[in-house]
Design a protein around this motif. Structure first.
Motif, mmCIF file in Angstrom:
data_model
loop_
_atom_site.group_PDB
_atom_site.id
_atom_site.type_symbol
_atom_site.label_atom_id
_atom_site.label_comp_id
_atom_site.label_asym_id
_atom_site.label_seq_id
_atom_site.Cartn_x
_atom_site.Cartn_y
_atom_site.Cartn_z
ATOM 1 N N PRO A 2 0.840 -1.209 -0.022
ATOM 2 C CA PRO A 2 0.132 0.140 -0.022
ATOM 3 C C PRO A 2 0.891 1.203 0.137
ATOM 4 C CG PRO A 2 -0.820 -1.420 1.708
ATOM 5 C CD PRO A 2 0.534 -2.078 1.079
ATOM 6 N N GLU A 53 -2.614 -2.864 5.566
ATOM 7 C CA GLU A 53 -4.016 -3.055 4.576
ATOM 8 C C GLU A 53 -3.965 -4.584 4.516
ATOM 9 O OE1 GLU A 53 -7.228 -2.358 3.139
ATOM 10 O OE2 GLU A 53 -6.101 -0.531 3.206
ATOM 11 N N GLN A 59 -5.642 -1.999 -3.137
ATOM 12 C CA GLN A 59 -5.113 -1.190 -2.104
ATOM 13 C C GLN A 59 -3.601 -1.238 -2.282
ATOM 14 O OE1 GLN A 59 -6.613 1.282 -0.505
ATOM 15 N NE2 GLN A 59 -8.816 0.488 -1.383
#
Length: 621
Positions: free
Chosen positions: A180, A186, A194
Protein backbone atom coordinates in the motif's frame (compact mmCIF):
# COMPACT_ATOMS: atom_id res chain seq x y z
CA UNK A 1 83.10 -52.39 -26.76
CA UNK A 2 79.46 -53.23 -26.08
CA UNK A 3 79.33 -50.77 -23.22
CA UNK A 4 79.97 -47.91 -25.67
CA UNK A 5 76.87 -48.71 -27.72
CA UNK A 6 74.31 -47.37 -25.18
CA UNK A 7 76.50 -44.36 -24.53
CA UNK A 8 76.71 -43.52 -28.22
CA UNK A 9 73.02 -44.20 -28.64
CA UNK A 10 72.26 -41.84 -25.76
CA UNK A 11 74.39 -39.09 -27.25
CA UNK A 12 72.75 -39.53 -30.62
CA UNK A 13 69.26 -39.49 -29.08
CA UNK A 14 70.12 -36.37 -27.14
CA UNK A 15 71.43 -34.67 -30.29
CA UNK A 16 68.27 -35.56 -32.20
CA UNK A 17 66.02 -34.38 -29.34
CA UNK A 18 67.90 -31.11 -29.10
CA UNK A 19 67.67 -30.60 -32.83
CA UNK A 20 63.93 -31.25 -32.80
CA UNK A 21 63.43 -29.00 -29.77
CA UNK A 22 65.52 -26.02 -30.76
CA UNK A 23 66.08 -26.06 -34.52
CA UNK A 24 63.78 -23.89 -36.70
CA UNK A 25 62.40 -26.07 -39.50
CA UNK A 26 59.28 -23.99 -40.08
CA UNK A 27 58.68 -21.05 -42.39
CA UNK A 28 59.14 -17.65 -40.83
CA UNK A 29 55.44 -16.81 -41.10
CA UNK A 30 54.47 -19.90 -39.09
CA UNK A 31 56.90 -18.94 -36.35
CA UNK A 32 55.44 -15.45 -36.19
CA UNK A 33 51.91 -16.84 -36.09
CA UNK A 34 52.82 -19.19 -33.27
CA UNK A 35 54.39 -16.38 -31.26
CA UNK A 36 51.17 -14.34 -31.32
CA UNK A 37 49.02 -17.18 -29.99
CA UNK A 38 48.53 -16.72 -26.26
CA UNK A 39 47.67 -19.42 -23.79
CA UNK A 40 44.73 -18.96 -21.45
CA UNK A 41 47.13 -18.20 -18.61
CA UNK A 42 48.85 -15.48 -20.66
CA UNK A 43 45.51 -13.86 -21.50
CA UNK A 44 44.69 -13.28 -17.84
CA UNK A 45 48.22 -12.65 -16.58
CA UNK A 46 48.92 -9.03 -15.70
CA UNK A 47 52.65 -8.66 -14.94
CA UNK A 48 53.77 -6.74 -11.88
CA UNK A 49 54.00 -3.07 -12.72
CA UNK A 50 51.18 -3.27 -15.26
CA UNK A 51 47.47 -2.88 -14.63
CA UNK A 52 44.22 -4.45 -15.74
CA UNK A 53 42.34 -3.08 -18.74
CA UNK A 54 38.97 -2.95 -16.97
CA UNK A 55 37.34 -2.35 -13.62
CA UNK A 56 34.55 -4.79 -12.76
CA UNK A 57 31.97 -3.48 -10.26
CA UNK A 58 29.99 -6.39 -8.80
CA UNK A 59 27.05 -6.15 -6.45
CA UNK A 60 27.55 -7.71 -3.04
CA UNK A 61 23.89 -8.61 -2.59
CA UNK A 62 23.00 -9.16 1.03
CA UNK A 63 26.48 -8.14 2.17
CA UNK A 64 25.39 -4.58 1.38
CA UNK A 65 28.76 -3.91 -0.25
CA UNK A 66 30.21 -3.51 -3.72
CA UNK A 67 33.18 -5.56 -4.87
CA UNK A 68 35.76 -4.27 -7.34
CA UNK A 69 37.86 -6.57 -9.53
CA UNK A 70 40.44 -6.09 -12.23
CA UNK A 71 39.82 -7.70 -15.60
CA UNK A 72 41.28 -9.83 -17.10
CA UNK A 73 43.26 -10.83 -13.98
CA UNK A 74 40.06 -11.26 -11.91
CA UNK A 75 41.97 -10.01 -8.87
CA UNK A 76 39.84 -8.39 -6.21
CA UNK A 77 40.98 -4.79 -5.73
CA UNK A 78 38.63 -3.22 -3.22
CA UNK A 79 35.44 -3.60 -1.22
CA UNK A 80 33.32 -0.45 -1.15
CA UNK A 81 30.96 -0.39 1.84
CA UNK A 82 27.64 1.12 0.77
CA UNK A 83 24.63 -0.14 2.73
CA UNK A 84 26.36 -2.12 5.49
CA UNK A 85 28.80 -1.26 8.23
CA UNK A 86 32.45 -2.05 7.56
CA UNK A 87 34.82 -2.16 10.49
CA UNK A 88 37.88 -2.26 8.22
CA UNK A 89 37.25 1.33 7.12
CA UNK A 90 35.09 2.47 10.02
CA UNK A 91 32.18 2.92 7.59
CA UNK A 92 29.01 3.31 9.61
CA UNK A 93 30.96 4.64 12.62
CA UNK A 94 32.14 8.04 11.41
CA UNK A 95 29.51 10.78 11.37
CA UNK A 96 29.07 11.09 7.60
CA UNK A 97 28.49 7.40 6.91
CA UNK A 98 26.55 6.88 10.14
CA UNK A 99 24.16 9.67 9.14
CA UNK A 100 23.76 8.25 5.63
CA UNK A 101 22.94 4.77 6.95
CA UNK A 102 20.42 6.02 9.50
CA UNK A 103 19.14 3.24 11.72
CA UNK A 104 20.14 0.45 9.33
CA UNK A 105 23.21 -1.73 9.72
CA UNK A 106 22.81 -3.87 6.58
CA UNK A 107 21.49 -3.73 3.06
CA UNK A 108 20.90 -5.89 -0.01
CA UNK A 109 22.87 -4.21 -2.78
CA UNK A 110 21.56 -4.85 -6.28
CA UNK A 111 22.15 -3.63 -9.78
CA UNK A 112 25.07 -1.22 -9.81
CA UNK A 113 24.89 1.24 -12.72
CA UNK A 114 27.43 3.78 -13.97
CA UNK A 115 26.59 7.38 -14.72
CA UNK A 116 26.38 7.93 -18.46
CA UNK A 117 26.99 10.62 -21.05
CA UNK A 118 25.45 10.07 -24.49
CA UNK A 119 24.73 6.48 -23.56
CA UNK A 120 28.34 5.69 -22.67
CA UNK A 121 29.90 5.18 -19.25
CA UNK A 122 31.60 8.42 -18.21
CA UNK A 123 33.49 7.01 -15.21
CA UNK A 124 32.23 9.61 -12.72
CA UNK A 125 29.73 7.84 -10.46
CA UNK A 126 28.25 4.47 -9.65
CA UNK A 127 24.65 4.08 -8.45
CA UNK A 128 23.13 1.14 -6.57
CA UNK A 129 19.93 0.15 -4.80
CA UNK A 130 19.09 -1.57 -1.53
CA UNK A 131 16.30 -4.13 -1.88
CA UNK A 132 16.37 -4.86 1.84
CA UNK A 133 15.58 -1.36 3.09
CA UNK A 134 14.35 0.57 0.00
CA UNK A 135 17.31 2.88 -0.48
CA UNK A 136 19.51 4.17 -3.29
CA UNK A 137 23.15 5.25 -3.10
CA UNK A 138 25.79 7.00 -5.16
CA UNK A 139 29.53 6.23 -5.11
CA UNK A 140 32.11 8.82 -6.19
CA UNK A 141 34.62 7.11 -8.48
CA UNK A 142 37.32 9.70 -7.76
CA UNK A 143 37.62 8.23 -4.27
CA UNK A 144 35.63 4.96 -4.49
CA UNK A 145 33.57 6.07 -1.51
CA UNK A 146 29.83 6.35 -0.91
CA UNK A 147 28.68 9.97 -0.98
CA UNK A 148 24.92 9.82 -0.44
CA UNK A 149 22.12 7.42 0.42
CA UNK A 150 18.45 8.25 -0.01
CA UNK A 151 15.46 6.51 1.54
CA UNK A 152 12.85 5.94 -1.16
CA UNK A 153 9.31 6.46 0.20
CA UNK A 154 6.14 4.67 -0.95
CA UNK A 155 8.11 1.71 -2.24
CA UNK A 156 9.38 -1.66 -1.03
CA UNK A 157 12.50 -3.23 -2.48
CA UNK A 158 13.78 -1.36 -5.58
CA UNK A 159 15.10 -4.49 -7.28
CA UNK A 160 15.14 -3.80 -11.00
CA UNK A 161 16.99 -0.56 -10.56
CA UNK A 162 19.28 1.11 -10.83
CA UNK A 163 19.33 1.99 -14.47
CA UNK A 164 20.12 5.47 -15.68
CA UNK A 165 18.95 7.43 -18.69
CA UNK A 166 21.28 8.33 -21.55
CA UNK A 167 22.75 11.42 -19.88
CA UNK A 168 22.02 10.49 -16.25
CA UNK A 169 18.97 12.74 -16.14
CA UNK A 170 17.21 10.16 -14.00
CA UNK A 171 17.79 6.87 -12.26
CA UNK A 172 14.56 4.89 -12.18
CA UNK A 173 13.76 2.67 -9.20
CA UNK A 174 10.77 0.36 -9.74
CA UNK A 175 9.88 -1.87 -6.82
CA UNK A 176 10.01 -5.62 -6.44
CA UNK A 177 7.26 -5.84 -3.82
CA UNK A 178 3.80 -4.32 -4.11
CA UNK A 179 2.67 -2.55 -0.93
CA UNK A 180 0.00 0.00 0.00
CA UNK A 181 1.23 3.54 -0.68
CA UNK A 182 3.18 4.63 2.39
CA UNK A 183 3.37 0.96 3.52
CA UNK A 184 0.37 1.48 5.78
CA UNK A 185 -1.41 -1.61 7.05
CA UNK A 186 -3.91 -3.12 4.64
CA UNK A 187 -5.34 -6.62 4.48
CA UNK A 188 -3.96 -8.79 1.68
CA UNK A 189 -7.57 -9.56 0.79
CA UNK A 190 -7.58 -6.02 -0.66
CA UNK A 191 -4.34 -6.55 -2.61
CA UNK A 192 -5.63 -5.73 -6.09
CA UNK A 193 -7.35 -2.54 -4.97
CA UNK A 194 -5.08 -1.12 -2.28
CA UNK A 195 -1.55 -2.27 -3.18
CA UNK A 196 0.79 -0.63 -5.70
CA UNK A 197 4.17 -1.15 -7.30
CA UNK A 198 5.62 2.34 -7.14
CA UNK A 199 8.39 3.49 -9.50
CA UNK A 200 10.54 6.47 -8.50
CA UNK A 201 12.39 8.89 -10.77
CA UNK A 202 15.54 9.67 -8.78
CA UNK A 203 17.76 12.62 -9.66
CA UNK A 204 21.41 13.29 -8.86
CA UNK A 205 22.84 16.75 -8.21
CA UNK A 206 26.49 16.40 -9.13
CA UNK A 207 27.45 19.76 -7.59
CA UNK A 208 26.45 18.83 -4.04
CA UNK A 209 26.52 15.06 -4.65
CA UNK A 210 22.95 14.57 -3.42
CA UNK A 211 20.18 12.25 -4.57
CA UNK A 212 16.57 13.39 -4.77
CA UNK A 213 13.17 12.24 -6.04
CA UNK A 214 11.58 14.10 -8.94
CA UNK A 215 8.32 12.14 -9.06
CA UNK A 216 6.81 8.69 -8.61
CA UNK A 217 4.42 6.51 -10.60
CA UNK A 218 1.81 4.30 -8.90
CA UNK A 219 1.91 1.22 -11.14
CA UNK A 220 -0.31 -1.86 -10.76
CA UNK A 221 0.34 -4.21 -7.80
CA UNK A 222 2.80 -6.44 -9.63
CA UNK A 223 6.46 -7.28 -9.06
CA UNK A 224 8.91 -5.35 -11.24
CA UNK A 225 12.04 -7.31 -12.02
CA UNK A 226 14.67 -5.84 -14.39
CA UNK A 227 14.87 -2.75 -16.53
CA UNK A 228 16.89 -0.81 -19.05
CA UNK A 229 16.92 2.65 -20.59
CA UNK A 230 16.68 3.33 -24.31
CA UNK A 231 19.58 4.56 -26.43
CA UNK A 232 19.92 6.91 -29.38
CA UNK A 233 16.53 6.94 -31.19
CA UNK A 234 14.87 5.35 -28.14
CA UNK A 235 16.68 7.51 -25.55
CA UNK A 236 13.46 9.07 -24.21
CA UNK A 237 12.05 5.65 -23.36
CA UNK A 238 12.70 2.84 -20.92
CA UNK A 239 11.49 -0.73 -20.41
CA UNK A 240 11.06 -3.04 -17.43
CA UNK A 241 9.76 -6.54 -16.87
CA UNK A 242 6.96 -7.61 -14.54
CA UNK A 243 5.81 -10.83 -12.97
CA UNK A 244 2.91 -11.81 -10.73
CA UNK A 245 0.47 -9.98 -12.94
CA UNK A 246 -1.85 -12.63 -11.49
CA UNK A 247 -1.74 -10.47 -8.33
CA UNK A 248 -1.31 -13.54 -6.14
CA UNK A 249 -0.57 -13.03 -2.44
CA UNK A 250 0.71 -16.45 -1.37
CA UNK A 251 2.59 -19.48 -2.77
CA UNK A 252 4.00 -17.31 -5.52
CA UNK A 253 6.15 -20.07 -7.00
CA UNK A 254 2.84 -21.56 -8.16
CA UNK A 255 0.26 -18.80 -8.12
CA UNK A 256 2.42 -16.15 -9.79
CA UNK A 257 3.06 -18.44 -12.76
CA UNK A 258 -0.47 -19.15 -13.93
CA UNK A 259 -0.86 -16.68 -16.79
CA UNK A 260 0.63 -17.50 -20.18
CA UNK A 261 2.08 -14.02 -20.39
CA UNK A 262 3.21 -11.19 -18.18
CA UNK A 263 4.09 -7.67 -19.33
CA UNK A 264 6.89 -5.35 -20.21
CA UNK A 265 6.21 -1.79 -19.10
CA UNK A 266 7.25 0.67 -21.80
CA UNK A 267 7.33 4.31 -20.72
CA UNK A 268 8.43 7.69 -22.02
CA UNK A 269 10.20 9.41 -19.13
CA UNK A 270 10.24 12.79 -20.86
CA UNK A 271 6.49 12.64 -21.25
CA UNK A 272 6.08 11.75 -17.58
CA UNK A 273 8.33 14.66 -16.58
CA UNK A 274 6.18 16.95 -18.73
CA UNK A 275 3.05 15.72 -16.92
CA UNK A 276 4.61 16.64 -13.60
CA UNK A 277 5.64 20.05 -14.91
CA UNK A 278 2.03 20.64 -16.00
CA UNK A 279 0.73 19.64 -12.57
CA UNK A 280 -0.79 16.35 -13.68
CA UNK A 281 -0.05 14.45 -10.50
CA UNK A 282 -1.32 13.98 -6.97
CA UNK A 283 0.55 14.91 -3.80
CA UNK A 284 1.08 11.75 -1.76
CA UNK A 285 3.06 12.18 1.43
CA UNK A 286 4.99 15.06 -0.10
CA UNK A 287 5.76 13.15 -3.30
CA UNK A 288 4.44 13.97 -6.78
CA UNK A 289 2.60 10.78 -7.71
CA UNK A 290 1.34 9.93 -11.21
CA UNK A 291 -1.57 7.49 -11.38
CA UNK A 292 -1.56 5.98 -14.92
CA UNK A 293 -5.28 5.23 -14.84
CA UNK A 294 -5.96 8.94 -14.20
CA UNK A 295 -3.11 10.75 -15.93
CA UNK A 296 -3.18 9.03 -19.31
CA UNK A 297 -0.22 8.73 -21.67
CA UNK A 298 3.45 7.92 -21.50
CA UNK A 299 3.03 4.36 -20.14
CA UNK A 300 2.15 1.22 -22.12
CA UNK A 301 2.17 -2.55 -21.61
CA UNK A 302 3.58 -5.19 -23.95
CA UNK A 303 2.75 -8.91 -23.49
CA UNK A 304 5.83 -11.10 -22.97
CA UNK A 305 6.66 -14.73 -22.17
CA UNK A 306 5.66 -15.60 -18.60
CA UNK A 307 7.84 -14.71 -15.61
CA UNK A 308 10.39 -12.65 -17.54
CA UNK A 309 13.62 -11.61 -15.86
CA UNK A 310 15.97 -9.54 -18.01
CA UNK A 311 15.04 -6.90 -20.55
CA UNK A 312 17.98 -5.41 -22.39
CA UNK A 313 18.26 -2.68 -25.02
CA UNK A 314 20.55 -3.34 -27.99
CA UNK A 315 23.53 -0.98 -28.38
CA UNK A 316 21.95 0.74 -31.39
CA UNK A 317 18.81 1.47 -29.37
CA UNK A 318 16.52 -0.10 -31.98
CA UNK A 319 15.47 -3.26 -30.15
CA UNK A 320 14.93 -4.64 -26.69
CA UNK A 321 15.17 -8.29 -25.70
CA UNK A 322 13.17 -9.96 -22.94
CA UNK A 323 13.78 -13.38 -21.44
CA UNK A 324 11.03 -15.55 -19.95
CA UNK A 325 12.34 -17.77 -17.15
CA UNK A 326 9.51 -20.30 -17.43
CA UNK A 327 9.21 -20.16 -21.21
CA UNK A 328 12.66 -20.90 -22.70
CA UNK A 329 12.34 -18.05 -25.12
CA UNK A 330 14.02 -14.74 -25.79
CA UNK A 331 11.75 -12.27 -27.53
CA UNK A 332 13.11 -9.46 -29.70
CA UNK A 333 10.91 -6.35 -29.74
CA UNK A 334 11.23 -3.29 -31.97
CA UNK A 335 11.17 0.22 -30.52
CA UNK A 336 10.18 1.60 -33.91
CA UNK A 337 7.23 -0.79 -34.14
CA UNK A 338 6.25 0.09 -30.58
CA UNK A 339 6.30 3.81 -31.38
CA UNK A 340 4.16 3.14 -34.46
CA UNK A 341 1.70 1.09 -32.39
CA UNK A 342 1.42 3.91 -29.85
CA UNK A 343 0.89 6.46 -32.63
CA UNK A 344 -1.82 4.34 -34.27
CA UNK A 345 -3.35 3.28 -30.95
CA UNK A 346 -2.81 -0.32 -31.96
CA UNK A 347 -3.99 -1.62 -28.61
CA UNK A 348 -5.22 -5.00 -27.41
CA UNK A 349 -7.29 -3.58 -24.58
CA UNK A 350 -6.18 -2.20 -21.21
CA UNK A 351 -4.96 -3.57 -17.92
CA UNK A 352 -5.37 -1.48 -14.76
CA UNK A 353 -6.07 1.52 -16.96
CA UNK A 354 -2.84 1.14 -18.99
CA UNK A 355 -3.09 0.44 -22.76
CA UNK A 356 -1.70 -2.91 -23.96
CA UNK A 357 0.17 -2.79 -27.26
CA UNK A 358 -0.67 -5.52 -29.74
CA UNK A 359 2.04 -8.19 -29.28
CA UNK A 360 2.33 -9.09 -32.96
CA UNK A 361 2.64 -5.42 -33.90
CA UNK A 362 5.67 -4.91 -31.65
CA UNK A 363 7.42 -8.29 -31.65
CA UNK A 364 10.06 -9.05 -34.29
CA UNK A 365 10.94 -12.64 -33.43
CA UNK A 366 10.96 -15.29 -30.73
CA UNK A 367 14.28 -17.06 -30.23
CA UNK A 368 14.55 -20.50 -28.65
CA UNK A 369 18.07 -22.00 -28.84
CA UNK A 370 18.02 -25.78 -28.81
CA UNK A 371 18.11 -27.30 -25.31
CA UNK A 372 18.74 -23.90 -23.70
CA UNK A 373 16.71 -23.52 -20.51
CA UNK A 374 16.08 -20.62 -18.16
CA UNK A 375 17.12 -17.49 -20.11
CA UNK A 376 17.71 -14.60 -17.73
CA UNK A 377 19.92 -11.73 -18.85
CA UNK A 378 21.49 -10.51 -22.10
CA UNK A 379 24.67 -8.56 -22.86
CA UNK A 380 26.18 -7.45 -26.17
CA UNK A 381 29.49 -7.33 -28.01
CA UNK A 382 30.98 -4.81 -30.43
CA UNK A 383 29.21 -6.43 -33.38
CA UNK A 384 25.76 -6.28 -31.79
CA UNK A 385 25.60 -9.99 -31.04
CA UNK A 386 23.67 -11.05 -27.94
CA UNK A 387 24.89 -13.26 -25.07
CA UNK A 388 22.18 -14.69 -22.82
CA UNK A 389 22.67 -16.53 -19.53
CA UNK A 390 20.78 -19.82 -19.20
CA UNK A 391 20.19 -20.47 -15.52
CA UNK A 392 18.88 -24.01 -15.80
CA UNK A 393 21.12 -25.40 -18.55
CA UNK A 394 24.13 -23.55 -17.01
CA UNK A 395 25.54 -21.89 -20.10
CA UNK A 396 25.84 -18.65 -22.02
CA UNK A 397 24.44 -18.67 -25.53
CA UNK A 398 25.62 -16.29 -28.25
CA UNK A 399 23.04 -15.42 -30.88
CA UNK A 400 22.16 -12.86 -33.53
CA UNK A 401 19.25 -10.55 -32.57
CA UNK A 402 18.62 -9.71 -36.23
CA UNK A 403 18.11 -13.32 -37.31
CA UNK A 404 17.68 -15.35 -34.13
CA UNK A 405 20.47 -17.69 -35.21
CA UNK A 406 22.46 -19.42 -32.47
CA UNK A 407 26.15 -18.69 -33.08
CA UNK A 408 28.00 -20.23 -30.14
CA UNK A 409 27.54 -21.44 -26.57
CA UNK A 410 29.75 -22.26 -23.61
CA UNK A 411 28.98 -24.16 -20.37
CA UNK A 412 29.66 -22.46 -17.01
CA UNK A 413 29.75 -23.78 -13.42
CA UNK A 414 26.92 -23.33 -12.46
CA UNK A 415 23.54 -21.59 -12.81
CA UNK A 416 24.49 -18.13 -14.10
CA UNK A 417 22.03 -15.45 -13.06
CA UNK A 418 23.54 -12.43 -14.71
CA UNK A 419 26.50 -11.68 -16.91
CA UNK A 420 28.55 -8.61 -17.69
CA UNK A 421 30.33 -7.83 -20.94
CA UNK A 422 33.06 -5.25 -21.42
CA UNK A 423 31.08 -1.97 -21.63
CA UNK A 424 28.18 -4.29 -22.47
CA UNK A 425 25.34 -1.92 -21.44
CA UNK A 426 26.57 1.04 -23.50
CA UNK A 427 26.07 2.31 -27.04
CA UNK A 428 29.57 0.96 -27.84
CA UNK A 429 30.45 -2.38 -26.19
CA UNK A 430 34.08 -3.53 -26.48
CA UNK A 431 33.47 -7.19 -27.23
CA UNK A 432 36.58 -8.72 -25.63
CA UNK A 433 35.17 -10.35 -22.52
CA UNK A 434 32.00 -11.53 -20.87
CA UNK A 435 31.80 -12.73 -17.27
CA UNK A 436 29.26 -15.22 -15.95
CA UNK A 437 28.01 -14.50 -12.43
CA UNK A 438 27.30 -17.99 -11.12
CA UNK A 439 25.01 -18.72 -8.19
CA UNK A 440 26.37 -22.19 -7.53
CA UNK A 441 29.99 -23.38 -7.59
CA UNK A 442 29.94 -26.71 -5.72
CA UNK A 443 33.01 -28.90 -6.35
CA UNK A 444 34.85 -26.03 -8.07
CA UNK A 445 37.02 -24.90 -5.16
CA UNK A 446 38.39 -26.09 -1.82
CA UNK A 447 35.55 -26.94 0.52
CA UNK A 448 34.57 -24.40 3.16
CA UNK A 449 31.72 -26.40 4.62
CA UNK A 450 28.10 -26.90 3.57
CA UNK A 451 27.87 -23.51 1.86
CA UNK A 452 30.12 -23.17 -1.18
CA UNK A 453 31.42 -19.90 -2.61
CA UNK A 454 29.73 -18.38 -5.61
CA UNK A 455 31.88 -17.69 -8.64
CA UNK A 456 32.60 -15.45 -11.59
CA UNK A 457 33.96 -16.99 -14.77
CA UNK A 458 35.84 -14.97 -17.38
CA UNK A 459 34.98 -15.90 -20.96
CA UNK A 460 37.02 -14.88 -23.98
CA UNK A 461 34.61 -13.85 -26.76
CA UNK A 462 37.21 -12.57 -29.23
CA UNK A 463 36.80 -15.81 -31.18
CA UNK A 464 35.07 -19.03 -30.23
CA UNK A 465 33.74 -18.59 -26.69
CA UNK A 466 35.97 -20.12 -24.04
CA UNK A 467 36.07 -19.99 -20.24
CA UNK A 468 39.64 -19.08 -19.35
CA UNK A 469 39.46 -18.03 -15.70
CA UNK A 470 37.29 -18.73 -12.66
CA UNK A 471 37.30 -16.78 -9.40
CA UNK A 472 35.43 -17.55 -6.17
CA UNK A 473 33.60 -14.51 -4.85
CA UNK A 474 31.89 -13.29 -1.72
CA UNK A 475 28.09 -13.47 -1.73
CA UNK A 476 26.36 -12.46 -3.91
CA UNK A 477 27.48 -11.69 -7.47
CA UNK A 478 24.01 -10.57 -8.42
CA UNK A 479 24.78 -8.01 -11.10
CA UNK A 480 27.85 -6.20 -12.40
CA UNK A 481 29.14 -3.62 -14.84
CA UNK A 482 32.55 -3.45 -16.50
CA UNK A 483 34.23 -0.20 -17.53
CA UNK A 484 37.47 0.67 -19.31
CA UNK A 485 40.07 1.45 -16.67
CA UNK A 486 41.21 4.66 -18.32
CA UNK A 487 37.74 6.20 -17.95
CA UNK A 488 38.05 6.39 -14.18
CA UNK A 489 40.20 9.25 -12.88
CA UNK A 490 40.89 8.75 -9.18
CA UNK A 491 42.54 11.35 -6.96
CA UNK A 492 45.79 10.66 -5.08
CA UNK A 493 45.00 12.66 -1.94
CA UNK A 494 42.12 14.76 -0.69
CA UNK A 495 42.89 18.43 -1.45
CA UNK A 496 43.08 20.92 1.38
CA UNK A 497 39.71 22.44 2.17
CA UNK A 498 40.38 25.75 3.89
CA UNK A 499 36.63 26.34 4.18
CA UNK A 500 36.16 23.24 6.32
CA UNK A 501 35.90 24.53 9.88
CA UNK A 502 36.61 21.03 11.22
CA UNK A 503 39.91 20.60 9.35
CA UNK A 504 43.31 21.26 10.93
CA UNK A 505 46.44 21.22 8.76
CA UNK A 506 49.07 22.52 11.20
CA UNK A 507 50.24 20.89 14.41
CA UNK A 508 50.10 24.24 16.14
CA UNK A 509 46.40 24.62 15.34
CA UNK A 510 45.33 21.43 17.10
CA UNK A 511 43.13 22.00 20.14
CA UNK A 512 40.57 20.54 22.52
CA UNK A 513 37.63 22.85 23.15
CA UNK A 514 35.23 22.36 26.07
CA UNK A 515 31.80 24.01 26.21
CA UNK A 516 29.94 22.68 29.24
CA UNK A 517 29.71 18.92 28.77
CA UNK A 518 30.43 19.21 25.07
CA UNK A 519 34.02 18.51 24.01
CA UNK A 520 35.33 19.13 20.47
CA UNK A 521 38.72 17.76 19.51
CA UNK A 522 40.47 19.21 16.45
CA UNK A 523 43.42 16.88 15.89
CA UNK A 524 45.77 15.55 13.26
CA UNK A 525 47.13 12.15 12.29
CA UNK A 526 50.61 11.87 10.81
CA UNK A 527 53.36 9.29 10.61
CA UNK A 528 53.60 8.17 13.35
CA UNK A 529 51.57 10.02 15.95
CA UNK A 530 48.32 11.72 16.86
CA UNK A 531 48.29 15.33 18.04
CA UNK A 532 45.11 16.54 19.68
CA UNK A 533 46.44 19.57 21.53
CA UNK A 534 49.93 20.78 20.59
CA UNK A 535 50.16 22.91 23.75
CA UNK A 536 49.37 20.08 26.16
CA UNK A 537 51.92 18.20 28.24
CA UNK A 538 50.87 15.04 26.42
CA UNK A 539 49.55 16.11 23.00
CA UNK A 540 48.41 12.56 22.12
CA UNK A 541 45.96 12.31 25.04
CA UNK A 542 42.26 13.21 25.16
CA UNK A 543 40.88 13.67 28.67
CA UNK A 544 37.16 14.13 29.30
CA UNK A 545 34.57 13.63 32.02
CA UNK A 546 32.17 10.73 32.20
CA UNK A 547 28.97 11.71 30.40
CA UNK A 548 30.66 14.25 28.10
CA UNK A 549 29.45 14.50 24.52
CA UNK A 550 32.68 14.08 22.55
CA UNK A 551 33.27 15.02 18.90
CA UNK A 552 36.64 14.16 17.38
CA UNK A 553 37.58 15.89 14.12
CA UNK A 554 40.70 14.22 12.75
CA UNK A 555 42.69 15.36 9.71
CA UNK A 556 45.31 13.20 8.02
CA UNK A 557 48.10 15.67 7.13
CA UNK A 558 50.20 13.07 5.33
CA UNK A 559 49.58 14.35 1.81
CA UNK A 560 51.06 11.23 0.30
CA UNK A 561 48.94 8.67 -1.53
CA UNK A 562 48.16 5.42 0.27
CA UNK A 563 49.26 6.69 3.69
CA UNK A 564 45.91 6.05 5.33
CA UNK A 565 45.46 6.26 9.08
CA UNK A 566 42.81 4.71 11.27
CA UNK A 567 41.57 5.87 14.64
CA UNK A 568 40.09 3.56 17.26
CA UNK A 569 39.43 3.75 20.99
CA UNK A 570 39.99 0.47 22.78
CA UNK A 571 36.81 -1.04 24.31
CA UNK A 572 34.64 1.84 23.06
CA UNK A 573 33.51 0.03 19.88
CA UNK A 574 34.68 2.94 17.72
CA UNK A 575 36.87 3.05 14.62
CA UNK A 576 37.17 5.28 11.57
CA UNK A 577 39.46 5.69 8.60
CA UNK A 578 41.16 8.94 7.57
CA UNK A 579 42.65 8.94 4.09
CA UNK A 580 45.50 11.26 3.01
CA UNK A 581 44.32 14.88 3.24
CA UNK A 582 40.89 13.88 4.54
CA UNK A 583 39.10 15.18 7.62
CA UNK A 584 36.75 12.72 9.27
CA UNK A 585 34.54 13.08 12.32
CA UNK A 586 33.47 10.74 15.11
CA UNK A 587 30.83 11.66 17.70
CA UNK A 588 29.86 9.75 20.85
CA UNK A 589 29.10 9.98 24.57
CA UNK A 590 31.89 9.08 26.98
CA UNK A 591 29.65 6.80 29.01
CA UNK A 592 32.38 4.56 30.43
CA UNK A 593 34.84 5.97 32.96
CA UNK A 594 38.39 4.66 32.88
CA UNK A 595 41.58 4.51 30.86
CA UNK A 596 41.31 3.51 27.20
CA UNK A 597 44.21 3.31 24.76
CA UNK A 598 43.62 4.89 21.37
CA UNK A 599 45.61 3.81 18.34
CA UNK A 600 46.02 3.84 14.56
CA UNK A 601 44.22 0.84 13.06
CA UNK A 602 45.72 1.13 9.56
CA UNK A 603 49.37 0.08 9.17
CA UNK A 604 51.08 3.29 8.09
CA UNK A 605 54.82 3.15 8.83
CA UNK A 606 57.62 1.27 10.57
CA UNK A 607 56.54 3.00 13.78
CA UNK A 608 52.87 2.17 13.34
CA UNK A 609 52.87 0.31 16.66
CA UNK A 610 53.99 3.50 18.40
CA UNK A 611 51.14 5.53 16.92
CA UNK A 612 48.88 5.52 19.95
CA UNK A 613 47.77 7.60 22.93
CA UNK A 614 45.11 7.53 25.62
CA UNK A 615 41.46 8.42 26.02
CA UNK A 616 41.01 9.20 29.71
CA UNK A 617 37.51 9.43 31.16
CA UNK A 618 37.25 10.86 34.68
CA UNK A 619 34.47 9.17 36.68
CA UNK A 620 31.57 11.17 38.01
CA UNK A 621 31.96 12.25 41.63
Amino acid sequence: MKKWIPIASGLLAGFVAATISFADFSAKTNTEAASTTKSDAEKVYVPFGQKDDYYLFASGGHSGQMFIYGVPSMRKIRTIPVFSQDSATGYGFDEHSKKMMGDYTWGDLHHPAFSETKGDYDGKYMFATDVGNSRAAVVDLKTFTTKDIIQVPNTAGPHCAAFVTENTEYMFLPTRFAVPVGQKYESLDNFSDQYRGVMSAVTFNEKNQKLGIAYQVALPPWSYDLSDAGKKSSADWAVMTTYNTEEATTNLEINASQADRDYIVLFNWKELAKMVKEGKYENVGGQKMIYPEKQKGGIYLIPVAKSPHGVDVTPDGKQFIASGKLAPTMTVFSFEKAFEAVKNKDFAGERNGIPILNYKSVMEREVNPENALGPLHTQFDDKGMAYTTMFISSEIVKWNPKTGETLDRVPVQYSPGHSVAAEGDTVAPDGKWIIALNKIAKDSYLSVGPSHPESMQLIDISGKMKVIQSAPVDPEPHYAQMIKADKIKTINVYPKDVKNKDAVYKQSDTKIVRNGNKVDVYGIAMRSKFIFDAKAKRPDVIEVNEGDHVTIHLTNIDFDEDITHGFAINSYNLNMEVQPGQTNTMEFVANKAGTYPLYCTNFCSALHQEMNGYFLVKPKK
